[in-house]
Motif scaffolding. Structure first.
Motif, PDB file in Angstrom:
ATOM      1  N   UNK A   4       0.835  -1.212   0.000  1.00 23.09           N
ATOM      2  CA  UNK A   4       0.000   0.000   0.000  1.00 23.09           C
ATOM      3  C   UNK A   4       0.868   1.261   0.000  1.00 23.09           C
ATOM      4  N   UNK A   5       1.982   1.232   0.701  1.00 20.64           N
ATOM      5  CA  UNK A   5       2.805   2.445   0.788  1.00 20.64           C
ATOM      6  C   UNK A   5       3.563   2.718  -0.508  1.00 20.64           C
ATOM      7  N   UNK A   6       3.586   1.715  -1.416  1.00 17.96           N
ATOM      8  CA  UNK A   6       4.241   1.921  -2.713  1.00 17.96           C
ATOM      9  C   UNK A   6       3.222   2.223  -3.821  1.00 17.96           C
ATOM     10  N   UNK A   7       1.942   2.256  -3.452  1.00 21.25           N
ATOM     11  CA  UNK A   7       0.880   2.539  -4.418  1.00 21.25           C
ATOM     12  C   UNK A   7       0.835   1.511  -5.545  1.00 21.25           C
ATOM     13  N   UNK A   8       1.217   0.269  -5.211  1.00 20.95           N
ATOM     14  CA  UNK A   8       1.049  -0.849  -6.138  1.00 20.95           C
ATOM     15  C   UNK A   8      -0.147  -1.662  -5.665  1.00 20.95           C
ATOM     16  N   UNK A   9      -1.105  -1.897  -6.537  1.00 16.82           N
ATOM     17  CA  UNK A   9      -2.311  -2.645  -6.167  1.00 16.82           C
ATOM     18  C   UNK A   9      -1.996  -4.140  -6.186  1.00 16.82           C
ATOM     19  N   UNK A  10      -2.148  -4.838  -5.048  1.00 13.42           N
ATOM     20  CA  UNK A  10      -2.013  -6.292  -5.069  1.00 13.42           C
ATOM     21  C   UNK A  10      -3.319  -6.934  -5.529  1.00 13.42           C
ATOM     22  N   UNK A  11      -3.217  -7.809  -6.487  1.00 11.21           N
ATOM     23  CA  UNK A  11      -4.387  -8.547  -6.988  1.00 11.21           C
ATOM     24  C   UNK A  11      -4.244  -9.975  -6.474  1.00 11.21           C
ATOM     25  N   UNK A  12      -4.998 -10.303  -5.421  1.00 13.43           N
ATOM     26  CA  UNK A  12      -4.871 -11.587  -4.745  1.00 13.43           C
ATOM     27  C   UNK A  12      -5.939 -12.563  -5.240  1.00 13.43           C
ATOM     28  N   UNK A  13      -5.502 -13.753  -5.647  1.00 14.69           N
ATOM     29  CA  UNK A  13      -6.475 -14.810  -5.959  1.00 14.69           C
ATOM     30  C   UNK A  13      -6.528 -15.799  -4.800  1.00 14.69           C
ATOM     31  N   UNK A  14      -7.748 -16.249  -4.503  1.00 18.57           N
ATOM     32  CA  UNK A  14      -7.966 -17.257  -3.465  1.00 18.57           C
ATOM     33  C   UNK A  14      -8.699 -18.444  -4.075  1.00 18.57           C
ATOM     34  N   UNK A  15      -8.302 -19.640  -3.646  1.00 20.84           N
ATOM     35  CA  UNK A  15      -8.928 -20.874  -4.118  1.00 20.84           C
ATOM     36  C   UNK A  15      -9.702 -21.479  -2.954  1.00 20.84           C
ATOM     37  N   UNK A  16     -11.014 -21.477  -3.052  1.00 24.90           N
ATOM     38  CA  UNK A  16     -11.874 -22.002  -1.989  1.00 24.90           C
ATOM     39  C   UNK A  16     -12.420 -23.371  -2.390  1.00 24.90           C
ATOM     40  N   UNK A  17     -12.638 -24.203  -1.390  1.00 29.12           N
ATOM     41  CA  UNK A  17     -13.287 -25.490  -1.655  1.00 29.12           C
ATOM     42  C   UNK A  17     -12.332 -26.637  -1.917  1.00 29.12           C
ATOM     43  N   UNK A  18     -11.176 -26.654  -1.249  1.00 26.24           N
ATOM     44  CA  UNK A  18     -10.274 -27.797  -1.386  1.00 26.24           C
ATOM     45  C   UNK A  18     -10.843 -28.996  -0.628  1.00 26.24           C
ATOM     46  N   UNK A  19     -10.435 -30.222  -0.990  1.00 24.62           N
ATOM     47  CA  UNK A  19     -10.996 -31.419  -0.347  1.00 24.62           C
ATOM     48  C   UNK A  19     -10.661 -31.488   1.140  1.00 24.62           C
ATOM     49  N   UNK A  20     -11.566 -32.080   1.900  1.00 21.52           N
ATOM     50  CA  UNK A  20     -11.364 -32.320   3.328  1.00 21.52           C
ATOM     51  C   UNK A  20     -12.122 -33.593   3.694  1.00 21.52           C
ATOM     52  N   UNK A  21     -11.768 -34.220   4.830  1.00 16.29           N
ATOM     53  CA  UNK A  21     -12.380 -35.516   5.179  1.00 16.29           C
ATOM     54  C   UNK A  21     -13.893 -35.475   5.355  1.00 16.29           C
ATOM     55  N   UNK A  22     -14.444 -34.337   5.845  1.00 15.34           N
ATOM     56  CA  UNK A  22     -15.879 -34.272   6.105  1.00 15.34           C
ATOM     57  C   UNK A  22     -16.461 -32.992   5.515  1.00 15.34           C
ATOM     58  N   UNK A  23     -17.770 -32.988   5.227  1.00 15.56           N
ATOM     59  CA  UNK A  23     -18.412 -31.763   4.736  1.00 15.56           C
ATOM     60  C   UNK A  23     -18.264 -30.604   5.715  1.00 15.56           C
ATOM     61  N   UNK A  24     -18.296 -30.921   7.005  1.00 10.13           N
ATOM     62  CA  UNK A  24     -18.164 -29.867   8.010  1.00 10.13           C
ATOM     63  C   UNK A  24     -16.801 -29.174   7.913  1.00 10.13           C
ATOM     64  N   UNK A  25     -15.764 -29.948   7.646  1.00 14.38           N
ATOM     65  CA  UNK A  25     -14.428 -29.371   7.503  1.00 14.38           C
ATOM     66  C   UNK A  25     -14.309 -28.541   6.231  1.00 14.38           C
ATOM     67  N   UNK A  26     -14.932 -29.004   5.162  1.00 11.54           N
ATOM     68  CA  UNK A  26     -14.932 -28.221   3.922  1.00 11.54           C
ATOM     69  C   UNK A  26     -15.607 -26.879   4.161  1.00 11.54           C
TER      70      UNK A  26
END
Length: 499
Positions: free
Chosen positions: A331-353
């Motif tokens: 932010x202090x360099x005035x460069x915009x970070x464009x962050x990608x997030x990946x949601x929904x990776x596998x887990x042992x139970x639906x509750x953990x997902x």
């Protein structure tokens, strides 16, 4: 010698970019084989254009560059039609899709060879072998089918990128005006697309680059990049650059050297990077990048959960704490970070997902709190066949399978899968997908992307006002009013449509 037709299937509804991948292949045979380019992004009827060339009887070889997603929509039916009408033609596919899904491509019966990675040597060597009726089995970076079996030759070492022939921009202009490829974007009025490197030195198990390049990276020198960009700027008036490298910022020295060279040209630019790599850059380096015109950088944040980052084989030293700290630092360099997030990776139970999804949503809000200018791009996890990774083993155990027939890949559901918008994975339940998509809608309402140049200040204020209460109270269900505004104003999502 027989002529070669090179086809770049449609990948965008508007704003075509210079077809760099297919241009590399043109450069590799330039002066030895006559070639033409058909760009699906610039043709109303690409199939008719291709057929008009083949009807001359002068073209025996067709090279297709095929990325997953929209390009398959043209590539598959056109390849099938060509084989039916011109069965003696030799069909050669390259790109991420055929390299990662070689069996389904070759089993289709209308693709003869696959270039598995860079084709700078493999493509001309294959043509030479076919022309001279010589063996091709020892050509590197090749996948083919013989006697019902699929064979992969060994990988070639990555080539010195500066030693490769220059892309034939002037000859491309014989088919399509170069000015047509210099579109208006957030970065500038005439934005150039450019590849300065190939590969990536990391092994993330969700990335299609990994099986092809196997943690290898090679880049052009800063001087070479500058010479190319300067040439296009002076000849056709480019004023901005999109670097489509998988990882432009592997080398701090190369990035800074380029920044110093390009600074006097007054060009804006964008590229892709890793957070843990750039977090090691000196403050003076980040300042020079911004002063040179670097306005925005894409980062694969992927997850704020350290255990999920480990599950993804993210490698390096990236952590959730670092993701937040680096957003604040930029932010202090005035460069915009464009962050990608990946949601929904596998887990042992639906509750953990579900718990992981809730964690990521809260984490994204923390990133926005420290740097509201951070662009957030949300994907749902789509498996990539990275054999040997624990994540892919978990995927297979869950019962997930890819289509076994090539034509099935062009169904709307699988096209959305390739864009990482429709996961088609057994562990993600409909209500989970709804929550991800609804949160994304609310987020894009309160923080509309800065890259959508059609969205004026009045529209931005209106949609932010509508979304603010939902975001503050975490009320994401049924955001129909925001969806309506997005639809009416044709809101542009950069992960699907670019800038």
């Amino acid at each position: 010698m027989n002529k070669v037709l090179l086809f770049n299937p449609r990948s965008a509804e508007n704003k075509p970019r210079i077809p760099n991948s297919i241009m590399n292949i043109a450069a590799s045979i330039n002066g030895k084989y006559e070639w033409v380019i058909v760009d699906g992004n610039c043709e109303q009827d690409a199939s008719a254009k291709i057929e008009s060339y083949l009807q001359t009887g002068e073209f025996s070889y067709l090279g297709f560059s095929v990325m997953p997603g929209p390009q398959l929509r043209q590539a598959i039916p056109i390849a099938k039609l060509v084989k039916q009408k011109f069965p003696k033609t030799t069909m050669i596919w390259g790109g991420y899709f055929p390299s990662n899904h070689s069996k389904v491509v070759l089993d289709s019966g209308y693709v003869d060879f696959i270039i598995n990675g860079p084709g700078d040597n493999a493509f001309p060597q294959l043509l030479d072998a076919l022309e001279e009726a010589k063996p091709y089995e020892l050509i590197k970076n090749l996948i083919y089918k013989a006697d019902g079996k699929i064979y992969k030759t060994i990988k070639e070492d990555l080539l010195d990128q500066d030693a490769l022939p220059r892309l034939p921009y002037t000859q491309l202009g014989d088919f399509y005006p170069i000015e047509r490829y210099l579109g208006k974007t957030y970065l500038g009025q005439r934005t150039l697309a450019y590849h300065s490197s190939i590969g990536c030195p990391f092994t993330c198990s969700f990335c299609a680059v990994v099986p092809i390049y196997e943690a290898r990276w090679k880049g052009k020198s800063a001087q070479h990049i500058y010479n190319d960009v300067k040439y296009i700027k002076d000849k056709w008036g480019a004023d901005a650059i999109e670097f489509h490298d998988n990882n432009f910022f592997v080398s701090e020295k190369r990035a800074v050297d380029f920044a110093r060279l390009i600074k006097p040209e007054n060009m804006s630019w964008w590229g892709m990077a890793r957070i843990d790599t750039m977090d090691k850059f000196k403050d003076s380096s980040l300042a020079e990048l911004r002063e040179s015109g670097c306005k925005i950088i894409f980062f694969g944040a992927e997850s704020g959960n350290d255990s999920v980052l480990e599950q993804m084989d993210k490698g390096g030293t990236q952590t959730g704490a670092q993701i937040i700290r680096f957003a604040e630092r930029l932010r202090k360099f005035d460069i915009i970070p464009e962050y990608s997030f990946v949601l929904g990776t596998p887990a042992p139970t639906p509750q953990q997902v579900q718990s992981q999804i809730d964690f990521e949503i809260d984490f994204i809000k923390k990133v926005k709190a420290v740097n509201p200018d951070t662009e957030i791009i949300i994907y749902t996890y789509s498996p990539v066949p990275t054999e040997g990774s624990h994540l892919y083993e978990d995927v297979l155990k869950s019962g997930f399978t890819f289509p076994q027939v090539l034509e099935d890949w062009i169904s709307p559901a699988w096209e959305s899968f390739d864009l990482r918008k429709n996961p088609l994975t057994p562990w993600l339940q409909p209500e989970m997908i709804d929550k991800i998509r609804n949160f994304e809608t609310v987020l894009n309402g309160l923080y509309p992307t800065v890259t959508d140049i059609r969205l004026n200040s009045i529209k931005r204020r209106a949609i932010k006002l509508v979304a603010a209460l939902r975001y503050k109270t975490s009320l994401y269900k049924y955001p129909y009013e925001i969806k309506l505004l997005h639809k009416v104003w044709r809101y542009r999502q950069p992960e699907i449509q670019g800038f």
